[in-house]
Design a protein around this motif. Sequence first.
Motif, PDB file in Angstrom:
ATOM      1  N   SER A 196      31.370  42.762  35.909  1.00 26.96           N
ATOM      2  CA  SER A 196      32.472  42.242  35.093  1.00 26.96           C
ATOM      3  C   SER A 196      31.939  41.234  34.084  1.00 26.96           C
ATOM      4  CB  SER A 196      33.539  41.580  35.971  1.00 26.96           C
ATOM      5  OG  SER A 196      33.062  40.365  36.529  1.00 26.96           O
ATOM      6  N   ALA A 197      32.633  41.122  32.959  1.00 30.20           N
ATOM      7  CA  ALA A 197      32.207  40.183  31.924  1.00 30.20           C
ATOM      8  C   ALA A 197      32.134  38.742  32.446  1.00 30.20           C
ATOM      9  CB  ALA A 197      33.138  40.285  30.719  1.00 30.20           C
ATOM     10  N   PRO A 198      33.152  38.251  33.191  1.00 27.32           N
ATOM     11  CA  PRO A 198      33.045  36.865  33.644  1.00 27.32           C
ATOM     12  C   PRO A 198      31.881  36.643  34.611  1.00 27.32           C
ATOM     13  CG  PRO A 198      35.034  37.899  34.535  1.00 27.32           C
ATOM     14  CD  PRO A 198      34.478  38.824  33.507  1.00 27.32           C
ATOM     15  N   ALA A 199      31.557  37.625  35.445  1.00 27.26           N
ATOM     16  CA  ALA A 199      30.418  37.450  36.362  1.00 27.26           C
ATOM     17  C   ALA A 199      29.107  37.433  35.570  1.00 27.26           C
ATOM     18  CB  ALA A 199      30.397  38.557  37.410  1.00 27.26           C
ATOM     19  N   THR A 233      33.071  39.745  40.381  1.00 27.49           N
ATOM     20  CA  THR A 233      32.937  41.196  40.542  1.00 27.49           C
ATOM     21  C   THR A 233      31.726  41.732  39.783  1.00 27.49           C
ATOM     22  OG1 THR A 233      35.318  41.350  40.784  1.00 27.49           O
ATOM     23  CG2 THR A 233      34.161  43.383  40.166  1.00 27.49           C
ATOM     24  N   THR A 234      30.889  42.476  40.469  1.00 29.46           N
ATOM     25  CA  THR A 234      29.665  43.004  39.869  1.00 29.46           C
ATOM     26  C   THR A 234      29.962  43.830  38.622  1.00 29.46           C
ATOM     27  OG1 THR A 234      28.695  43.088  42.061  1.00 29.46           O
ATOM     28  CG2 THR A 234      27.591  44.376  40.343  1.00 29.46           C
ATOM     29  N   GLY A 257      43.849  43.747  38.895  1.00 30.67           N
ATOM     30  CA  GLY A 257      44.239  43.779  40.306  1.00 30.67           C
ATOM     31  C   GLY A 257      45.061  42.551  40.632  1.00 30.67           C
ATOM     32  N   ALA A 258      44.952  42.091  41.873  1.00 30.23           N
ATOM     33  CA  ALA A 258      45.645  40.876  42.307  1.00 30.23           C
ATOM     34  C   ALA A 258      44.663  40.086  43.170  1.00 30.23           C
ATOM     35  CB  ALA A 258      46.896  41.232  43.083  1.00 30.23           C
ATOM     36  N   GLU A 259      43.414  39.980  42.680  1.00 30.14           N
ATOM     37  CA  GLU A 259      42.329  39.459  43.502  1.00 30.14           C
ATOM     38  C   GLU A 259      42.305  37.943  43.646  1.00 30.14           C
ATOM     39  OE1 GLU A 259      42.100  40.649  40.493  1.00 30.14           O
ATOM     40  OE2 GLU A 259      40.817  39.395  39.276  1.00 30.14           O
ATOM     41  N   SER A 260      42.976  37.238  42.743  1.00 28.10           N
ATOM     42  CA  SER A 260      42.838  35.774  42.742  1.00 28.10           C
ATOM     43  C   SER A 260      44.102  35.089  42.251  1.00 28.10           C
ATOM     44  CB  SER A 260      41.688  35.391  41.797  1.00 28.10           C
ATOM     45  OG  SER A 260      42.025  35.772  40.471  1.00 28.10           O
ATOM     46  N   GLY A 261      44.156  33.778  42.443  1.00 28.28           N
ATOM     47  CA  GLY A 261      45.273  32.986  41.934  1.00 28.28           C
ATOM     48  C   GLY A 261      45.355  33.097  40.409  1.00 28.28           C
ATOM     49  N   TRP A 262      44.182  33.135  39.789  1.00 23.11           N
ATOM     50  CA  TRP A 262      44.124  33.293  38.326  1.00 23.11           C
ATOM     51  C   TRP A 262      44.853  34.562  37.902  1.00 23.11           C
ATOM     52  CZ3 TRP A 262      42.983  36.446  34.347  1.00 23.11           C
ATOM     53  CH2 TRP A 262      42.661  35.886  33.120  1.00 23.11           C
ATOM     54  N   GLN A 287      24.952  36.080  45.165  1.00 19.95           N
ATOM     55  CA  GLN A 287      25.538  37.351  45.593  1.00 19.95           C
ATOM     56  C   GLN A 287      26.992  37.439  45.149  1.00 19.95           C
ATOM     57  OE1 GLN A 287      23.920  37.987  49.717  1.00 19.95           O
ATOM     58  NE2 GLN A 287      25.806  39.176  49.866  1.00 19.95           N
ATOM     59  N   THR A 288      27.513  38.650  45.068  1.00 24.35           N
ATOM     60  CA  THR A 288      28.911  38.761  44.651  1.00 24.35           C
ATOM     61  C   THR A 288      29.874  38.450  45.804  1.00 24.35           C
ATOM     62  OG1 THR A 288      30.641  40.152  43.666  1.00 24.35           O
ATOM     63  CG2 THR A 288      29.042  41.279  45.078  1.00 24.35           C
ATOM     64  N   GLY A 289      30.963  37.799  45.456  1.00 26.12           N
ATOM     65  CA  GLY A 289      32.061  37.552  46.395  1.00 26.12           C
ATOM     66  C   GLY A 289      33.325  38.201  45.835  1.00 26.12           C
ATOM     67  N   ASP A 290      33.134  39.047  44.816  1.00 24.06           N
ATOM     68  CA  ASP A 290      34.212  39.875  44.260  1.00 24.06           C
ATOM     69  C   ASP A 290      35.453  39.102  43.812  1.00 24.06           C
ATOM     70  OD1 ASP A 290      34.746  42.378  43.370  1.00 24.06           O
ATOM     71  OD2 ASP A 290      35.541  43.140  45.259  1.00 24.06           O
ATOM     72  N   PHE A 291      35.297  37.823  43.539  1.00 19.54           N
ATOM     73  CA  PHE A 291      36.384  36.967  43.057  1.00 19.54           C
ATOM     74  C   PHE A 291      37.476  36.736  44.107  1.00 19.54           C
ATOM     75  CE2 PHE A 291      35.333  37.990  38.384  1.00 19.54           C
ATOM     76  CZ  PHE A 291      34.907  36.700  38.119  1.00 19.54           C
ATOM     77  N   THR A 292      37.219  37.102  45.388  1.00 20.46           N
ATOM     78  CA  THR A 292      38.274  36.898  46.390  1.00 20.46           C
ATOM     79  C   THR A 292      37.895  35.800  47.390  1.00 20.46           C
ATOM     80  OG1 THR A 292      37.430  38.493  48.024  1.00 20.46           O
ATOM     81  CG2 THR A 292      38.888  39.366  46.313  1.00 20.46           C
ATOM     82  N   ARG A 293      38.908  35.230  48.001  1.00 19.49           N
ATOM     83  CA  ARG A 293      38.713  34.177  48.995  1.00 19.49           C
ATOM     84  C   ARG A 293      37.988  34.715  50.223  1.00 19.49           C
ATOM     85  NH1 ARG A 293      43.547  29.754  49.434  1.00 19.49           N
ATOM     86  NH2 ARG A 293      43.772  30.039  47.205  1.00 19.49           N
ATOM     87  N   ALA A 294      38.441  35.900  50.689  1.00 16.16           N
ATOM     88  CA  ALA A 294      37.875  36.479  51.919  1.00 16.16           C
ATOM     89  C   ALA A 294      36.380  36.755  51.749  1.00 16.16           C
ATOM     90  CB  ALA A 294      38.607  37.760  52.267  1.00 16.16           C
ATOM     91  N   LYS A 295      36.027  37.336  50.617  1.00 16.89           N
ATOM     92  CA  LYS A 295      34.616  37.674  50.365  1.00 16.89           C
ATOM     93  C   LYS A 295      33.799  36.389  50.144  1.00 16.89           C
ATOM     94  CE  LYS A 295      32.029  41.293  50.351  1.00 16.89           C
ATOM     95  NZ  LYS A 295      31.470  41.936  49.198  1.00 16.89           N
ATOM     96  N   GLY A 296      34.415  35.407  49.515  1.00 15.78           N
ATOM     97  CA  GLY A 296      33.733  34.128  49.279  1.00 15.78           C
ATOM     98  C   GLY A 296      33.352  33.487  50.606  1.00 15.78           C
TER      99      GLY A 296
END
Length: 331
Positions: A181-184, A178-179, A50-55, A207-216
């Motif tokens: 996912s390997a990195p989580a 992301t729930t 996706g395009a969820e993060s700067g990474w 809790q999950t923040g889905d790797f995004t700023r908004a959710k974090g």
Amino acid sequence: MLKRISTLVVAGLTAAALAACGTGGSGGSGGTEGGGSGGDSIVMGFSQVGAESGWRTANTKSVQEAAKQAGITLRFSDAQQKQENQIKAIRSYIQQKVDVIAFSPVVESGWDTVLKEAKDANIPVILTDRAVDSADTSLYKSFLGSDFVEEGKKAGQWLVEEYKDSSETVNIVELQGTTGSAPANDRKAGFAEVIGADQKFKIVASQTGDFTRAKGKEVMDAFLKAQPDIDVLYAHNDDMGLGAIEAIEGAGKVPGKDIKIITVDAVKDGMQALADGKINYIVECSPLLGPQLMDLAKKVVAGESVPARVVTEETTFTQEQAKEALPSRQY
Ligand code: GYE
């Protein structure tokens, strides 16, 4: 039979959609391929998370630039963090008879069927960035990416060192990626293993923040309301940490002081916050996988053997180290 036809139709539609909205590589909807070396260049189908993060943005750029550099024609698709979109994209690449498929699996489970389809079509698959949990490792040629358990351990080791002279309880909140996912999964496990050796460390909310700023930001807001006494935030990536910083400041607390923050990635915005004292420690995770991926692809297509696992080299950053590294940071 019916099922097969509908699969083909779905794949065809997806192919058209991919060609229409693809951002990278050949861009054409069939016919002659683009790419550096004329008509016979290697064609790679790449399904991005996706395009969820700067990474992720830096990773996409690295893959697209490296393909161009290597004369590989890239058919790129963005799955918007949905496994079903990745499965559709992979099926479409199989229909298109690309030479090689590479993808970064959004979650670990549920890939066996589609990977088997690629294998049956004799199209080699390379996993990049994230792993799958398939028991049959012959379903892919190689897995290129970080050791996420090790990253979690590095985060834990910093914390143990930081609190080595204290015997008081350390209340930790965790923002997971992301729930599924390997990195989580792995960043959580590595961290838990290291801090688990000392009872004073307590994860009071996770809790999950889905790797995004908004959710974090959103989840940190909720943590701050529910937990009166948070000492540390461990966020599985910079973006969630940056969102959480907004929530912490909004609650009238000082990030980096009232609440210590550890994140993973070390993208520019994260490094800036580290240099500014708002984050305390970052474990690096490199998104620059493009050149190695293209090397692997060339070898795999040529029928050469490749290592089953290629681990990315990474470091860690303190606030002082971030100040030094920032001016030359590429992403
Ligand atoms: O840490 C996060 C991104 O899979 C390593 O995905 C990657 C992770 C990265 O969204 O920022």
